[in-house]
Design an enzyme around this catalytic site. Structure first.
Site, mmCIF file in Angstrom:
data_model
loop_
_atom_site.group_PDB
_atom_site.id
_atom_site.type_symbol
_atom_site.label_atom_id
_atom_site.label_comp_id
_atom_site.label_asym_id
_atom_site.label_seq_id
_atom_site.Cartn_x
_atom_site.Cartn_y
_atom_site.Cartn_z
ATOM 1 C CB VAL A 94 3.853 0.698 3.903
ATOM 2 C CG1 VAL A 94 2.831 0.423 4.998
ATOM 3 C CG2 VAL A 94 4.886 1.703 4.396
ATOM 4 C CG ASP A 103 9.055 15.214 12.751
ATOM 5 O OD1 ASP A 103 8.999 14.315 11.886
ATOM 6 O OD2 ASP A 103 9.024 16.422 12.459
ATOM 7 C CB ILE A 110 -0.958 0.010 1.213
ATOM 8 C CG1 ILE A 110 -0.185 -0.243 2.511
ATOM 9 C CG2 ILE A 110 -2.051 -1.011 1.041
ATOM 10 C CD1 ILE A 110 -1.060 -0.229 3.752
ATOM 11 C CE LYS A 133 7.006 2.554 9.190
ATOM 12 N NZ LYS A 133 7.308 3.711 10.085
#
Length: 869
Positions: free
Chosen positions: A574, A685, A566, A589
């Protein structure tokens, strides 16, 4: 701009020379240049390097001048870098552009070093990108030519002009300017400033202790309407000093304002220790040097602007390149009656130039069929633009007169626009598309649907006028209608994926072929490609035996079966996956490279994200299920598969959030960060793209915090990934202490929480869109504006104050921890609540009935490449 260039050149004959050993490429390039620039320039072509050199000599003998040469690299005889080097020797002022898809770094470096290469553009080039580069090259050439003419009487200035014409980085360009000033003037200190936002920003100086910026308001004599910018010659030849750090020991001072068409934009200042040291320097010399400084500043900014545009378009170019890889020689291979009839039908409509409707099941090859029509039709030399309609509310903007002027229809000018699932567009967008087809013959439209139009028109789901405009219908056969082609197609995809993965697999066993032919292929050709990719991944030799489990989506990593890829990034993939015994869906992943080697820093970041996530138990932190290394050495981890969308997408597609809903998300973010901070972890982040809103069981608007790849210890120690001079993070969402590489604790995440809150309520980032360096400076220096000034919804003074407190530059001025932030959020009251019923209704309208086809979090795809801004 071209009109002004034409007036400046007058009776001269500016000629662009195009060199390529392929006549078709030459014809296309000449036609695009002629169509774009008209009579402003003349275009000549040469099919070899030797022909190009002879053409240059002939044009020089006729008194014509050549501002630009565009050359291929790989040609028989003289290669592109050698040709451009010889041309540069004869015509140093001529700019050069190299077009190639296969040039080595050495060849490009050779062209830069020996031919002052202006640009390197890969094939296939984007029309708009190439035309912009050529346009800016002509402007740059003309500016250089005028400066050279103005400097003829001063040989020293002439040398400076030639020096500045080199292909230099901004730092090197300014360093040479300062060195030239030291040779030309008896100055002890030289300053070059740029006027920006009422301040003088320092670009270059011989004084290492000079301040970065000087406020114009502090010096009335330097306001933008001051005499220094109106004077026809240098101003202040007396000891009138303005900088405190330069006052001591300097008795002479000279200033020259830099003024362009849009007003004052810069200032050149020279200081000397002796009185009247500049008295004997002529105005012509000073003004000539200032002109070169101004041109250098403008050119440097122009180059930076072009580089920024190139970076923005690079992602588009890479996407188009990947999409173009699946050409007609792939999915349309085979000899079955169905695909033979399809090819005949595609060829029959290609030359008509008419709009076409393709009816095809998902994955059956509608896009490659559209490409086949484009490649054989009258618009073959134009772009092929793909619009994948997803039913979003903003699709009308694609077809309306968008303020940016760069909608899909504009990009498709001169080429083809392929609209996949055109039936998902709103009816107003469909009407706009029908209008475009009727009145814009310069672009062809090919659309695709998954079912015949009859039912959709009857139910009012499809615009009748658009149905008439799509006057050619072609049905693309499903893979089950092409059983004789399956063996050919399977071998094609097996070899394609094996080459990408560095495998030797090239042949399928007879048993495997029979199994593939017996399979039902609900996913059509796309499913076949995915299965061959998984077969190539696990292959150990030339002959491949397709495991029957592959036809059930069962490539295995640990206890998980890979079902469907995907997402793909620069360093991995992924996959949607399921546990062998549990029915729970998951996202796997993988990190790998085509060569089998991965960057150490990337592996560290990947492993650190897994380890950090595994330590956290908050329901608002994405859950990690497993982590390990595959049999072929790829790192992987398994995480929960989420059903929803990130907050960046939510705001982009649905607009700013009402305060009650935004605060609900921020409270959940505080809970996740609170746990991480309590064990000494700082996320570093936090941004909307890493905050995922989902429907989780019976919960709606449930927030998950993603991507702990930037996580660091909160004890102030720097990790290997954050030491040195590099700054890692997203420029629009980064704390001042991270930029300054100071000690970082949980208050850095609180700063980013404030940035996120501002975005959720206003739909804008705090400091807008700007280059990374400018954003870093804003975060360190510029106070944030109150969110209430730009928010769509009314913001209470208490919420406004909280956001500003979070955005304090000094961490000690921010709330002490996220618990304090959460408490202040909890105390807020709202006239209209965002409750469970409203959230459920919103999600029901967005997603429809629940499904296990959950959406993977976007950050998992972003993390795989070097995607951080």
């Amino acid at each position: 701009m071209l009109g002004s260039l034409k007036r400046e050149w007058g009776k001269l004959k500016p000629t662009i020379i195009c060199v390529d050993d392929e006549r078709l490429v030459l014809a296309s390039l000449k036609e695009q240049l002629a169509r774009h620039f008209g009579s402003a320039v003349r275009v000549e072509v040469a099919e070899s390097g030797q022909d190009a050199l002879e053409l240059v000599d002939e044009l020089m003998e006729c008194g014509e001048f050549i501002p630009l040469i565009i050359s291929d690299h790989l040609m028989p005889g003289i290669k592109g870098d050698e040709l451009l080097a010889q041309v540069h020797t004869r015509l140093p002022e001529t700019l050069t552009i190299m077009l190639t898809g296969e040039a080595s770094a050495g060849a490009v470096g050779s062209a830069v070093n020996t031919a002052a290469l202006y640009r390197f553009i890969g094939k296939p080039w984007g029309h708009d990108d190439l035309m912009l580069t050529v346009r800016e090259a002509l402007v740059s050439y003309e500016q250089t030519r005028k400066l050279a003419e103005q400097s003829k009487l001063l040989s020293q200035l002439h040398e400076v002009a030639l020096d500045l014409a080199a292909n230099l980085a901004a730092h090197d360009r300014y360093s040479r300017l300062l060195a030239s000033a030291a040779q030309m003037f008896p100055a002890d200190a030289v300053y070059i400033h740029r006027v920006r936002d009422g301040r003088l920003q320092l670009l270059a100086s011989t004084n290492p202790d000079a301040r970065d910026a000087v406020g114009l308001a502090l010096y009335p004599e330097l306001t933008t309407d001051a005499a220094v910018f109106r004077a026809k010659g240098p101003a202040a030849r007396e000891a009138q000093l303005i900088y405190a750090e330069t006052a001591l020991g300097h008795d002479s001072h000279l200033r020259v304002g830099l003024v362009g068409d849009d007003g004052p934009f810069g200032l050149v200042s020279l200081f000397g220790t002796a009185r009247d040291v500049f008295a004997e320097i002529s105005d012509e010399r000073i003004l000539g040097f200032a002109a070169l400084v101004g041109a250098s500043v403008r050119t440097t900014e122009l180059v930076d602007h072009i580089e920024e545009l190139s970076q923005q378009r690079l992602a588009v170019a890479q996407h188009l390149h990947r999409a173009a890889a699946e050409r007609v020689d792939g999915p349309l291979q085979g000899t079955s009656p169905a695909v033979t009839a399809l090819r005949d039908h595609l060829n029959a409509v290609a030359d008509t130039g008419h709009a076409v409707l393709l009816i095809a099941q998902s994955g059956a090859g509608s896009e490659v069929s559209a490409r086949a029509i484009h490649d054989s039709g009258p618009h073959r030399d134009g772009p092929f633009i793909v619009l994948r309609s997803t039913g979003m509310d903003d699709t009308d903007e694609v077809f309306a007169d968008a303020p940016s002027g760069d909608g899909m229809l504009d990009l498709a000018a001169g080429g083809t626009l392929f609209v996949d699932r055109v039936d998902r567009l709103s009816l107003s967008a469909q009407a706009g598309l029908a209008e475009f087809i009727a009145h814009s013959p310069n672009a062809r439209v090919i659309a695709a649907v998954h079912r015949p139009l009859t039912d959709m028109i009857r139910l009012g789901e499809f615009d009748v006028v658009l149905a008439r405009a799509l006057n050619h219908e072609i049905e693309v056969p499903a893979l089950r209608q092409r059983v004789p082609d399956i063996e050919t197609l399977a071998h094609y995809y097996l070899r394609q994926h094996a080459a990408r993965l560095g495998k030797s697999a090239s042949q399928l066993s007879e048993t495997s072929v029979k199994a593939l032919q017996a399979y039902k292929w609900p996913g059509n050709i796309r499913e076949l490609s995915n299965i061959m990719e998984r077969a190539a991944m696990t292959a150990s030799g030339t002959m491949v035996e397709v495991d029957p489990s592959l036809l059930e989506g069962a490539t295995t990593l640990g206890a998980y079966r890979l079902i469907e890829r995907i997402g793909r990034g620069g360093m991995g993939e992924v996959w949607r996956a399921k546990h062998h015994h549990l029915t729970r869906p998951a996202a796997v992943k993988l990190i790998r490279s085509d060569e089998g080697q991965v960057d150490k820093r990337t592996v560290q970041r990947f492993r650190r994200e897994a380890e950090a996530t595994a330590r956290l138990r908050s329901p608002h932190t994405v859950q990690l299920y497993d982590f390990g290394v595959s049999d072929d050495g790829a790192f992987y981890y398994v995480m929960e598969l989420l059903d929803g969308l990130d907050l960046d997408t939510l705001v982009d597609k649905h607009g700013p959030l009402e305060p009650a809903r935004a605060v609900a998300f921020l409270l959940q973010l505080c809970r996740s960060l609170g746990e991480a901070h309590a064990i000494g972890l700082v996320h570093r982040d936090i941004k909307p793209a890493n905050l995922f809103a989902c429907q989780l069981g019976g919960e709606y608007d449930f927030l998950k915090v993603l991507d702990f790849g930037m996580v660091t210890s909160g004890d102030g120690t720097k990790s290997e990934l954050t030491t040195g001079s590099a700054v890692y993070g997203t420029p629009s969402y980064i704390a001042p202490e991270v930029i300054l590489q100071q000690e970082v604790d949980g208050r850095a995440d609180i700063y980013c929480l404030g940035l996120v809150a501002h975005f959720l309520l206003s739909g804008r980032t705090v400091y807008g869109k700007a280059p990374a360096v400018e954003l870093f400076l804003h975060h360190v220096r510029t106070p944030a504006r109150p969110t209430s000034e730009v928010a769509t919804w009314p913001i209470s003074p208490e919420l406004d104050r909280l956001i500003l407190d979070c955005l304090a530059k000094d961490p000690t001025d921010r709330p002490a921890n996220v618990d304090v932030v959460a408490q202040r959020l909890t105390e807020l009251t709202f006239d209209v609540r965002w409750d469970y019923a409203r959230a459920k209704r919103w999600w029901s309208e967005l997603l429809g009935p629940p499904t296990d086809k959950a959406a993977v979090d976007p950050s998992t795809i972003e993390l795989l490449g070097d995607a951080h801004e």
